[in-house]
Design a protein around this motif. Sequence first.
Motif, PDB file in Angstrom:
ATOM      1  N   VAL A  29      10.919 -17.598  -4.486  1.00 19.03           N
ATOM      2  CA  VAL A  29      10.186 -16.603  -5.482  1.00 19.03           C
ATOM      3  C   VAL A  29       9.550 -15.343  -4.711  1.00 19.03           C
ATOM      4  O   VAL A  29       9.034 -15.609  -3.913  1.00 19.03           O
ATOM      5  CB  VAL A  29       9.386 -17.282  -6.401  1.00 19.03           C
ATOM      6  N   ILE A  30      10.318 -14.269  -4.902  1.00 24.12           N
ATOM      7  CA  ILE A  30       9.644 -12.919  -4.422  1.00 24.12           C
ATOM      8  C   ILE A  30       8.895 -12.402  -5.303  1.00 24.12           C
ATOM      9  O   ILE A  30       9.292 -11.960  -6.341  1.00 24.12           O
ATOM     10  CB  ILE A  30      10.687 -12.131  -3.583  1.00 24.12           C
ATOM     11  N   ASN A  31       7.609 -12.050  -4.780  1.00 24.18           N
ATOM     12  CA  ASN A  31       6.687 -11.050  -5.635  1.00 24.18           C
ATOM     13  C   ASN A  31       6.303  -9.856  -4.901  1.00 24.18           C
ATOM     14  O   ASN A  31       5.638 -10.009  -3.998  1.00 24.18           O
ATOM     15  CB  ASN A  31       5.343 -12.160  -6.190  1.00 24.18           C
ATOM     16  N   LEU A  32       6.475  -8.964  -5.789  1.00 23.05           N
ATOM     17  CA  LEU A  32       6.106  -7.604  -4.949  1.00 23.05           C
ATOM     18  C   LEU A  32       4.876  -7.129  -5.902  1.00 23.05           C
ATOM     19  O   LEU A  32       4.963  -7.151  -7.069  1.00 23.05           O
ATOM     20  CB  LEU A  32       7.443  -6.481  -5.292  1.00 23.05           C
ATOM     21  N   MET A  33       3.965  -7.040  -5.062  1.00 14.79           N
ATOM     22  CA  MET A  33       2.546  -6.672  -5.776  1.00 14.79           C
ATOM     23  C   MET A  33       1.837  -5.648  -5.133  1.00 14.79           C
ATOM     24  O   MET A  33       2.056  -4.967  -4.120  1.00 14.79           O
ATOM     25  CB  MET A  33       1.524  -8.089  -5.179  1.00 14.79           C
ATOM     26  N   GLY A  34       0.612  -5.073  -5.848  1.00 16.22           N
ATOM     27  CA  GLY A  34      -0.020  -3.967  -5.272  1.00 16.22           C
ATOM     28  C   GLY A  34       0.368  -2.391  -5.639  1.00 16.22           C
ATOM     29  O   GLY A  34       0.958  -2.419  -6.600  1.00 16.22           O
ATOM     30  N   CYS A  35       0.002  -1.628  -4.898  1.00 20.49           N
ATOM     31  CA  CYS A  35       0.114  -0.226  -5.324  1.00 20.49           C
ATOM     32  C   CYS A  35       1.311   0.310  -5.257  1.00 20.49           C
ATOM     33  O   CYS A  35       1.811   1.426  -5.985  1.00 20.49           O
ATOM     34  CB  CYS A  35      -1.040   0.671  -4.466  1.00 20.49           C
ATOM     35  N   LEU A  36       2.463  -0.407  -4.636  1.00 15.35           N
ATOM     36  CA  LEU A  36       3.740   0.014  -4.919  1.00 15.35           C
ATOM     37  C   LEU A  36       4.195  -0.165  -6.132  1.00 15.35           C
ATOM     38  O   LEU A  36       5.095   0.658  -6.783  1.00 15.35           O
ATOM     39  CB  LEU A  36       4.787  -0.674  -3.880  1.00 15.35           C
ATOM     40  N   VAL A  37       3.788  -0.989  -6.834  1.00 20.95           N
ATOM     41  CA  VAL A  37       4.069  -1.575  -8.166  1.00 20.95           C
ATOM     42  C   VAL A  37       3.134  -0.766  -9.015  1.00 20.95           C
ATOM     43  O   VAL A  37       3.559   0.086 -10.203  1.00 20.95           O
ATOM     44  CB  VAL A  37       3.908  -3.009  -8.509  1.00 20.95           C
ATOM     45  N   GLY A  38       1.917  -0.628  -8.930  1.00 21.89           N
ATOM     46  CA  GLY A  38       1.006   0.124  -9.619  1.00 21.89           C
ATOM     47  C   GLY A  38       0.671  -0.327 -10.984  1.00 21.89           C
ATOM     48  O   GLY A  38       1.040  -1.417 -11.313  1.00 21.89           O
ATOM     49  N   CYS A  46       0.796  -1.305   0.024  1.00 20.83           N
ATOM     50  CA  CYS A  46      -0.152   0.050   0.007  1.00 20.83           C
ATOM     51  C   CYS A  46       1.116   1.249  -0.051  1.00 20.83           C
ATOM     52  O   CYS A  46       1.948   1.209   0.634  1.00 20.83           O
ATOM     53  CB  CYS A  46      -0.761  -0.077   1.197  1.00 20.83           C
ATOM     54  N   VAL A  47       0.504   2.239  -0.648  1.00 19.81           N
ATOM     55  CA  VAL A  47       1.380   3.420  -0.803  1.00 19.81           C
ATOM     56  C   VAL A  47       0.261   4.877  -0.538  1.00 19.81           C
ATOM     57  O   VAL A  47       0.688   5.931  -0.641  1.00 19.81           O
ATOM     58  CB  VAL A  47       1.929   3.683  -1.991  1.00 19.81           C
ATOM     59  N   VAL A  48      -0.872   4.500   0.344  1.00 26.21           N
ATOM     60  CA  VAL A  48      -1.581   5.627   0.377  1.00 26.21           C
ATOM     61  C   VAL A  48      -1.242   6.687   1.384  1.00 26.21           C
ATOM     62  O   VAL A  48      -1.473   7.795   1.283  1.00 26.21           O
ATOM     63  CB  VAL A  48      -3.021   5.031   1.048  1.00 26.21           C
ATOM     64  N   ARG A  49      -0.085   6.406   2.366  1.00 23.29           N
ATOM     65  CA  ARG A  49       0.400   7.411   3.053  1.00 23.29           C
ATOM     66  C   ARG A  49       2.228   6.910   2.964  1.00 23.29           C
ATOM     67  O   ARG A  49       2.321   5.902   2.505  1.00 23.29           O
ATOM     68  CB  ARG A  49       0.111   7.541   4.299  1.00 23.29           C
ATOM     69  N   GLN A  50       3.067   7.862   3.166  1.00 25.84           N
ATOM     70  CA  GLN A  50       4.339   7.563   3.007  1.00 25.84           C
ATOM     71  C   GLN A  50       4.828   6.617   3.988  1.00 25.84           C
ATOM     72  O   GLN A  50       5.478   5.636   3.689  1.00 25.84           O
ATOM     73  CB  GLN A  50       5.180   8.800   3.316  1.00 25.84           C
ATOM     74  N   SER A  51       4.197   6.569   5.166  1.00 27.33           N
ATOM     75  CA  SER A  51       4.559   5.597   6.119  1.00 27.33           C
ATOM     76  C   SER A  51       4.273   4.267   5.702  1.00 27.33           C
ATOM     77  O   SER A  51       5.137   3.150   5.861  1.00 27.33           O
ATOM     78  CB  SER A  51       3.781   5.800   7.461  1.00 27.33           C
ATOM     79  N   ALA A  52       3.131   4.070   4.929  1.00 29.43           N
ATOM     80  CA  ALA A  52       2.923   2.570   4.215  1.00 29.43           C
ATOM     81  C   ALA A  52       3.862   2.155   3.299  1.00 29.43           C
ATOM     82  O   ALA A  52       4.324   1.042   3.298  1.00 29.43           O
ATOM     83  CB  ALA A  52       1.490   2.687   3.899  1.00 29.43           C
ATOM     84  N   GLU A  53       4.341   2.971   2.683  1.00 26.20           N
ATOM     85  CA  GLU A  53       5.531   2.647   1.497  1.00 26.20           C
ATOM     86  C   GLU A  53       6.629   2.461   2.313  1.00 26.20           C
ATOM     87  O   GLU A  53       7.425   1.371   1.917  1.00 26.20           O
ATOM     88  CB  GLU A  53       5.559   3.816   0.684  1.00 26.20           C
ATOM     89  N   ASP A  54       7.027   3.114   3.320  1.00 22.82           N
ATOM     90  CA  ASP A  54       8.351   2.857   3.993  1.00 22.82           C
ATOM     91  C   ASP A  54       8.208   1.328   4.576  1.00 22.82           C
ATOM     92  O   ASP A  54       9.084   0.613   4.567  1.00 22.82           O
ATOM     93  CB  ASP A  54       8.568   3.812   5.177  1.00 22.82           C
ATOM     94  N   LYS A  55       6.973   1.230   5.207  1.00 31.02           N
ATOM     95  CA  LYS A  55       6.844  -0.085   5.851  1.00 31.02           C
ATOM     96  C   LYS A  55       7.148  -1.269   4.800  1.00 31.02           C
ATOM     97  O   LYS A  55       7.777  -2.283   4.992  1.00 31.02           O
ATOM     98  CB  LYS A  55       5.489  -0.035   6.394  1.00 31.02           C
TER      99      LYS A  55
END
Length: 445
Positions: free
Chosen positions: A76-85, A48-57
Amino acid sequence: MDKKYHIWTEGCQMNVADSQRVGSALEHLGYAFTGNAEEADVIVLNTCVVRQSAEDKALGRLHSLRPLKDRNPNLVINLMGCLVGVRGAEKLQKKLPFVDVFSPPSDPGPLVSFLTQGEIQSLVDAETTRRFMMMDDELVLPLHERGQLVSAHIPVVYGCSHACTFCIIPYRRGIERSRPVGDIVGEARSLAAQGVKEITLLGQIVDRYGKDIPDGPNLAGLLRVIHEVEGIERIRFLTSHPNYFGEDLLDAVAELPKVMPHFEIPIQAGDDTVLENMKRGYTQADYRRLVDKIRAKAPGCSIATDIIVGFPGETDEQFMETYRVLSDLRLDVAHLARYSPREGTVSARRMDDDVSAEEKMRRFRLLEALQEQIVGEINAQYLGQTVEVLFEEKVKGRWKGRTPTNKLVFVESEDELRGQILPVSVTWTGPWSMQASLVRQPVTL
Ligand code: SF4
């Protein structure tokens, strides 16, 4: 030996629902869920990136996985969600070379094709996505949730085509896309077959369901269809927007017994100039009229809202408009947030973040105290009342459940209450929860 997967999810209910669908696809591929990332062959980070704190976490959690990858290159590491967009992950790939798969929000396709075909393919078309996510039309819950999960979320509209100046979601989740009714009904049926009793229909603006499907039902129509799904006892929906909350939706809530009288309608701010700068598209007076209309048609209902304090340019007088509207409307819930500029949004590009962090916190605390007092008084009206509670799980020896108005209730009982809707008598109330006792013995399941 079963290959294992681990999913780490942060953010909104939409992310929770998306993670469930990734889990379902992996279950179909024969993977089993593990709560311990160290044991996993596949790790999904749904961000989630709705706030900077979420992105940092999210980035912090991701970097904590690097040693696991160094120890086991086959992980296998999969990065998903709003950080990817939705705009692809070129930049991220350069920064995060140890990540194998980057997936847009709500799209398990890249991971599934990586695991099945060894190559990354984005499954952009709904039919292919559906085939991967719901083989044989079944949304499979992870083993530990089958028969245990009582309440589940079903996304019905992905993305958002509104353009609130502070919001990153349209940039990360794309324009609004309603899902076919058949898929939604299919999911509701398969969830009911796995013991789920309550469904929450999700959308950034859920009231806009079907607007992009010619001749398809709108949200009110969808509620009537889901209402007929056997095994589903309660239906909720979120998040609404004042401009799209139609009369027929209110009629559906009033007429359909399974649809709960609880509404999530963000106002975001009380002052009309601030609302204009946010491009919300309504005024305080519009919002007040809507609340009055809802309360007239659904007496005893509950209403939740979202508030941002300290939006660029918000004066103390303008903030007091937010304070006044909350004091007058006395809403059941106000999700409070301090304005946080999100890179790429209109407000971050064009407006100065000129309200100091201390002043944001002062305003936040003022509203927090106000809401605590209001909700405490609202909940006190339940004392001695008998209400129906759907029991979800046992927490620290007490059963936790919710009333139709989404109030949190705890009950002491040695019996198995999971998934049962039972009348309880309220014995204690506070601003955030209530305690109650069973009015009659539960059905032994
Ligand atoms: S309605 Fe506004 S706040 Fe909500 S998701 Fe859309 S752009 Fe964001």
